[in-house]
Scaffold this active site. Structure first.
Site, mmCIF file in Angstrom:
data_model
loop_
_atom_site.group_PDB
_atom_site.id
_atom_site.type_symbol
_atom_site.label_atom_id
_atom_site.label_comp_id
_atom_site.label_asym_id
_atom_site.label_seq_id
_atom_site.Cartn_x
_atom_site.Cartn_y
_atom_site.Cartn_z
ATOM 1 N N ASP A 98 0.797 -1.230 0.000
ATOM 2 C CA ASP A 98 0.000 0.000 0.000
ATOM 3 C C ASP A 98 0.827 1.276 0.000
ATOM 4 O O ASP A 98 0.346 2.340 0.375
ATOM 5 C CB ASP A 98 -0.916 -0.005 1.239
ATOM 6 C CG ASP A 98 -0.132 -0.259 2.517
ATOM 7 O OD1 ASP A 98 1.091 -0.020 2.517
ATOM 8 O OD2 ASP A 98 -0.735 -0.691 3.523
ATOM 9 N N GLU A 120 0.146 -9.040 -1.212
ATOM 10 C CA GLU A 120 -0.477 -8.489 0.007
ATOM 11 C C GLU A 120 -1.710 -7.650 -0.368
ATOM 12 O O GLU A 120 -1.853 -6.483 -0.021
ATOM 13 C CB GLU A 120 0.493 -7.677 0.861
ATOM 14 C CG GLU A 120 0.014 -7.494 2.302
ATOM 15 C CD GLU A 120 1.001 -6.754 3.197
ATOM 16 O OE1 GLU A 120 0.940 -5.512 3.253
ATOM 17 O OE2 GLU A 120 1.824 -7.425 3.837
ATOM 18 N N GLU A 134 -2.229 5.030 2.837
ATOM 19 C CA GLU A 134 -2.121 3.620 2.462
ATOM 20 C C GLU A 134 -3.463 2.984 2.098
ATOM 21 O O GLU A 134 -3.543 2.164 1.183
ATOM 22 C CB GLU A 134 -1.449 2.817 3.580
ATOM 23 C CG GLU A 134 0.038 3.107 3.753
ATOM 24 C CD GLU A 134 0.331 4.340 4.589
ATOM 25 O OE1 GLU A 134 -0.634 4.982 5.097
ATOM 26 O OE2 GLU A 134 1.510 4.688 4.750
ATOM 27 N N HIS A 208 5.902 5.454 13.322
ATOM 28 C CA HIS A 208 6.308 6.264 12.169
ATOM 29 C C HIS A 208 5.163 6.743 11.283
ATOM 30 O O HIS A 208 5.378 7.514 10.355
ATOM 31 C CB HIS A 208 7.268 5.453 11.286
ATOM 32 C CG HIS A 208 6.558 4.399 10.481
ATOM 33 N ND1 HIS A 208 6.235 3.168 10.992
ATOM 34 C CD2 HIS A 208 6.090 4.406 9.211
ATOM 35 C CE1 HIS A 208 5.609 2.460 10.070
ATOM 36 N NE2 HIS A 208 5.502 3.182 8.982
ATOM 37 N N ARG A 210 2.249 8.381 9.118
ATOM 38 C CA ARG A 210 1.911 9.780 8.800
ATOM 39 C C ARG A 210 0.719 10.289 9.608
ATOM 40 O O ARG A 210 0.707 11.424 10.062
ATOM 41 C CB ARG A 210 1.571 9.897 7.315
ATOM 42 C CG ARG A 210 2.741 10.245 6.445
ATOM 43 C CD ARG A 210 2.289 10.400 4.990
ATOM 44 N NE ARG A 210 3.335 10.967 4.173
ATOM 45 C CZ ARG A 210 4.464 10.352 3.850
ATOM 46 N NH1 ARG A 210 4.700 9.120 4.294
ATOM 47 N NH2 ARG A 210 5.361 10.936 3.085
ATOM 48 N N HIS A 241 12.715 5.536 12.982
ATOM 49 C CA HIS A 241 12.596 5.685 11.518
ATOM 50 C C HIS A 241 13.370 6.937 11.083
ATOM 51 O O HIS A 241 13.429 7.917 11.825
ATOM 52 C CB HIS A 241 11.103 5.827 11.212
ATOM 53 C CG HIS A 241 10.742 5.768 9.765
ATOM 54 N ND1 HIS A 241 11.095 6.744 8.861
ATOM 55 C CD2 HIS A 241 10.025 4.859 9.054
ATOM 56 C CE1 HIS A 241 10.609 6.430 7.671
ATOM 57 N NE2 HIS A 241 9.963 5.284 7.762
HETATM 58 C C1 UD1 Z 1 6.597 4.969 3.750
HETATM 59 C C2 UD1 Z 1 5.220 4.484 3.311
HETATM 60 C C3 UD1 Z 1 4.487 3.805 4.465
HETATM 61 C C4 UD1 Z 1 5.330 2.736 5.116
HETATM 62 C C5 UD1 Z 1 6.677 3.307 5.479
HETATM 63 C C6 UD1 Z 1 7.558 2.204 5.993
HETATM 64 C C7 UD1 Z 1 4.062 5.824 1.627
HETATM 65 C C8 UD1 Z 1 3.153 6.961 1.384
HETATM 66 N N1 UD1 Z 1 4.406 5.617 2.893
HETATM 67 O O1 UD1 Z 1 6.375 6.018 4.701
HETATM 68 O O2 UD1 Z 1 3.294 3.219 3.978
HETATM 69 O O3 UD1 Z 1 4.688 2.292 6.268
HETATM 70 O O4 UD1 Z 1 7.298 3.880 4.319
HETATM 71 O O5 UD1 Z 1 8.632 2.667 6.730
HETATM 72 O O6 UD1 Z 1 4.457 5.152 0.707
HETATM 73 N N2 UD1 Z 1 14.168 8.455 4.926
HETATM 74 C C9 UD1 Z 1 15.553 8.401 4.882
HETATM 75 N N3 UD1 Z 1 16.137 7.183 4.604
HETATM 76 C C10 UD1 Z 1 15.427 6.058 4.396
HETATM 77 C C11 UD1 Z 1 14.028 6.118 4.471
HETATM 78 C C12 UD1 Z 1 13.405 7.318 4.724
HETATM 79 O O7 UD1 Z 1 16.231 9.385 5.080
HETATM 80 O O8 UD1 Z 1 16.037 5.006 4.156
HETATM 81 C C13 UD1 Z 1 13.527 9.755 5.198
HETATM 82 C C14 UD1 Z 1 13.597 10.709 3.996
HETATM 83 O O9 UD1 Z 1 13.815 12.006 4.458
HETATM 84 C C15 UD1 Z 1 12.183 10.615 3.405
HETATM 85 C C16 UD1 Z 1 11.362 10.420 4.668
HETATM 86 O O10 UD1 Z 1 12.140 9.545 5.480
HETATM 87 O O11 UD1 Z 1 11.843 11.780 2.696
HETATM 88 C C17 UD1 Z 1 9.973 9.857 4.464
HETATM 89 O O12 UD1 Z 1 9.986 8.693 3.642
HETATM 90 P P1 UD1 Z 1 8.637 8.270 2.852
HETATM 91 O O13 UD1 Z 1 8.889 6.995 2.139
HETATM 92 O O14 UD1 Z 1 8.140 9.405 2.051
HETATM 93 O O15 UD1 Z 1 7.583 8.067 4.025
HETATM 94 P P2 UD1 Z 1 7.524 6.989 5.188
HETATM 95 O O16 UD1 Z 1 6.955 7.654 6.388
HETATM 96 O O17 UD1 Z 1 8.812 6.292 5.307
HETATM 97 N N1 UDP Z 2 11.918 -3.166 10.837
HETATM 98 C C1 UDP Z 2 13.291 -3.280 10.716
HETATM 99 N N2 UDP Z 2 14.084 -2.407 11.410
HETATM 100 C C2 UDP Z 2 13.577 -1.434 12.200
HETATM 101 C C3 UDP Z 2 12.152 -1.318 12.295
HETATM 102 C C4 UDP Z 2 11.351 -2.200 11.591
HETATM 103 O O1 UDP Z 2 13.805 -4.156 10.027
HETATM 104 O O2 UDP Z 2 14.352 -0.692 12.793
HETATM 105 C C5 UDP Z 2 11.078 -4.102 10.075
HETATM 106 C C6 UDP Z 2 9.959 -4.772 10.836
HETATM 107 O O3 UDP Z 2 10.394 -5.952 11.485
HETATM 108 C C7 UDP Z 2 8.960 -5.053 9.733
HETATM 109 C C8 UDP Z 2 9.138 -3.872 8.807
HETATM 110 O O4 UDP Z 2 10.426 -3.342 9.086
HETATM 111 O O5 UDP Z 2 9.310 -6.199 8.985
HETATM 112 C C9 UDP Z 2 8.067 -2.877 9.085
HETATM 113 O O6 UDP Z 2 8.406 -1.700 8.448
HETATM 114 P P1 UDP Z 2 7.773 -0.313 8.842
HETATM 115 O O7 UDP Z 2 7.349 -0.341 10.259
HETATM 116 O O8 UDP Z 2 8.738 0.710 8.390
HETATM 117 O O9 UDP Z 2 6.528 -0.239 7.848
HETATM 118 P P2 UDP Z 2 5.040 -0.792 7.906
HETATM 119 O O10 UDP Z 2 5.064 -2.258 8.144
HETATM 120 O O11 UDP Z 2 4.331 -0.035 8.978
HETATM 121 O O12 UDP Z 2 4.518 -0.423 6.567
#
Ligand code: UD1
Ligand code: UDP
Length: 387
Positions: A98, A120, A134, A208, A210, A241
């Site tokens: 999602d 999924e 999502e 984490h 939104r 995160h």
């Molecule tokens: C995204 C997904 C969410 C999922 C989450 C898992 C969307 C809209 N959201 O949200 O469904 O649950 O990932 O974690 O697709 N960043 C880094 N390094 C990384 C990852 C993220 O610096 O490796 C920072 C960046 O500044 C980035 C921000 O995190 O701009 C947000 O990342 P983004 O993928 O837009 O949103 P998430 O909250 O991670």
């Molecule tokens: N996870 C990880 N390291 C972390 C936090 C989470 O490997 O520091 C794993 C967790 O076990 C799960 C996945 O990341 O498999 C979940 O990701 P996240 O919580 O970012 O996204 P969501 O599942 O809410 O979309």
């Protein structure tokens, strides 16, 4: 017959954890040719998973930037994936879950008149605003896809009610397949975790989402601070995160507390080890609601609703919401009432039996004329909770 070319597209940490085992399974099949494209909606958190599973993408759109918006992520993926689809010319495009990557990749494939498989599929809260964005992403992918790989029978029923096009297969969730790679008895790679005393009660937490930005996150972190300060015997471990919004909020309220350990994001092996050695899990994550029950750990969900009701019904997951006093009360109940804890701390695994990737690959081979029979359905009675 020439091998069927399947392009898996993913971009964030949770998609990678759930798609890498599938990409590896597809690559093992002689009837299939497996290609991987990462959007890198996440960078470091994605690369960590690719290293864990030894998956090398064929294409990397490398789109992540600080402060990215839903629109910027979507448009960069649509632009970047067009060229990849022209070059790779897949017979099928697989997306997962999602995220914005999943939605934009499905739309790009549709624009190229390519069939989309949704891994999924069928999870729903029935509230278009929660989780945001999502719930809408997965509904839209459901409309675009022709092959729906639903983890559970309930997910299939959601799709049937929406009268989606194409075929639905009940496969189990690939996260349980992933845990066969990640759960092991080795020490933590993160040194700080090797210094945690797991003989005492440890609460593993993540936060984490939104829709929790702002006031809900403040309430949650305030509850954690109160619980930690009032009970020095307790340790919280929170891998934060990398989102700057989350980093700022977590550090403002939790940094400096003696029994709250804030770490970098953990690799998947460390994360699953942390869950398995903790007393309970406090989270707004989707994936943790599937993983912790399989490891026999109670989960309190920091949200008002969940698209994963199976473990709530099985009794190992409970909704704690996002209000400070309720979160404190529910954590304290699990700490102070052994009977309540025992009732939640049994291993259940409604989400899979470790065979989801095989079923998805079998279903693809069957639907594209490479196998004679469809796969059998996943049925939770046959699930193994013993990871
Ligand atoms: C995204 C997904 C969410 C999922 C989450 C898992 C969307 C809209 N959201 O949200 O469904 O649950 O990932 O974690 O697709 N960043 C880094 N390094 C990384 C990852 C993220 O610096 O490796 C920072 C960046 O500044 C980035 C921000 O995190 O701009 C947000 O990342 P983004 O993928 O837009 O949103 P998430 O909250 O991670
Ligand atoms: N996870 C990880 N390291 C972390 C936090 C989470 O490997 O520091 C794993 C967790 O076990 C799960 C996945 O990341 O498999 C979940 O990701 P996240 O919580 O970012 O996204 P969501 O599942 O809410 O979309």
């Amino acid at each position: 017959m020439k091998p069927l070319r399947v392009l898996s597209v993913f971009g964030t940490r949770p998609e990678a954890i759930k798609m890498c085992p599938l990409a590896l399974e597809l690559a093992r099949r002689s009837a299939l040719e497996s290609l991987v494209c990462v959007t890198a909606q996440h960078r470091e958190m994605l690369d960590s998973v690719l290293r864990t599973f030894g998956v090398r993408p064929d294409y990397d759109l490398d789109i992540m930037e600080a402060g990215q918006t839903l629109s910027s992520v979507t448009s960069k993926i649509l632009d970047g994936l067009g060229a990849v689809l022209d070059e790779a010319r897949p017979d099928l495009v697989l997306v997962h879950g999602d995220t914005t990557t999943a939605f934009a990749a499905a739309l790009a494939a549709f624009y190229h008149q390519l069939p989309v498989g949704h891994v999924e599929a069928g999870l729903r809260t029935f509230d278009r605003w929660s989780p945001y964005p999502e719930e809408m992403n997965r509904r839209l992918v459901g409309r675009l896809a022709e092959y729906h790989f639903a983890p559970t029978a309930r997910n299939r029923d959601n799709l049937l009610r929406e009268a989606v096009d194409g075929s639905i297969f009940v496969t189990g969730n690939t996260v349980i397949d992933a845990m066969a790679y990640t759960v092991n008895p080795r020490p933590f790679a993160c040194e700080a975790l090797n210094r945690v005393d797991f003989r005492r009660r440890v609460i593993a937490m993540t936060c984490h989402r939104r829709e929790n930005y702002g006031a809900p996150m403040e309430q949650i972190f305030s509850a954690v601070a109160q619980l930690a300060q009032s009970d020095p015997e307790l340790t919280f471990v929170y891998p934060v995160h990398l989102s700057p919004v989350v980093q700022r909020a977590a550090r403002a309220q939790l940094e400096g507390l003696a029994n709250v350990l804030l770490t970098e994001p953990l690799d998947a092996m460390d994360m699953h080890k942390l869950i398995s050695r903790s007393y309970l899990v406090l989270t707004d994550s989707g994936g943790l609601q599937e993983e912790a029950p399989a490891l026999g750990k109670p989960v309190l969900v920091l949200r008002r609703e969940t698209e994963r009701p199976e473990a709530v019904e099985a009794g190992t997951v409970a909704l704690a919401g996002v209000e400070r006093e309720t979160v404190i009360k529910m954590v304290r109940q699990l700490l102070d009432e052994p009977a309540r804890y025992r009732a939640m701390a049994h291993a259940v695994n409604p989400y899979g039996d470790g065979q989801a990737c095989r079923r998805i690959a079998d279903a693809i081979e069957w639907r594209f004329g490479r196998a004679e029979r469809p796969p059998e359905e996943f049925h939770p009675n046959r699930a193994s909770p013993n990871l």
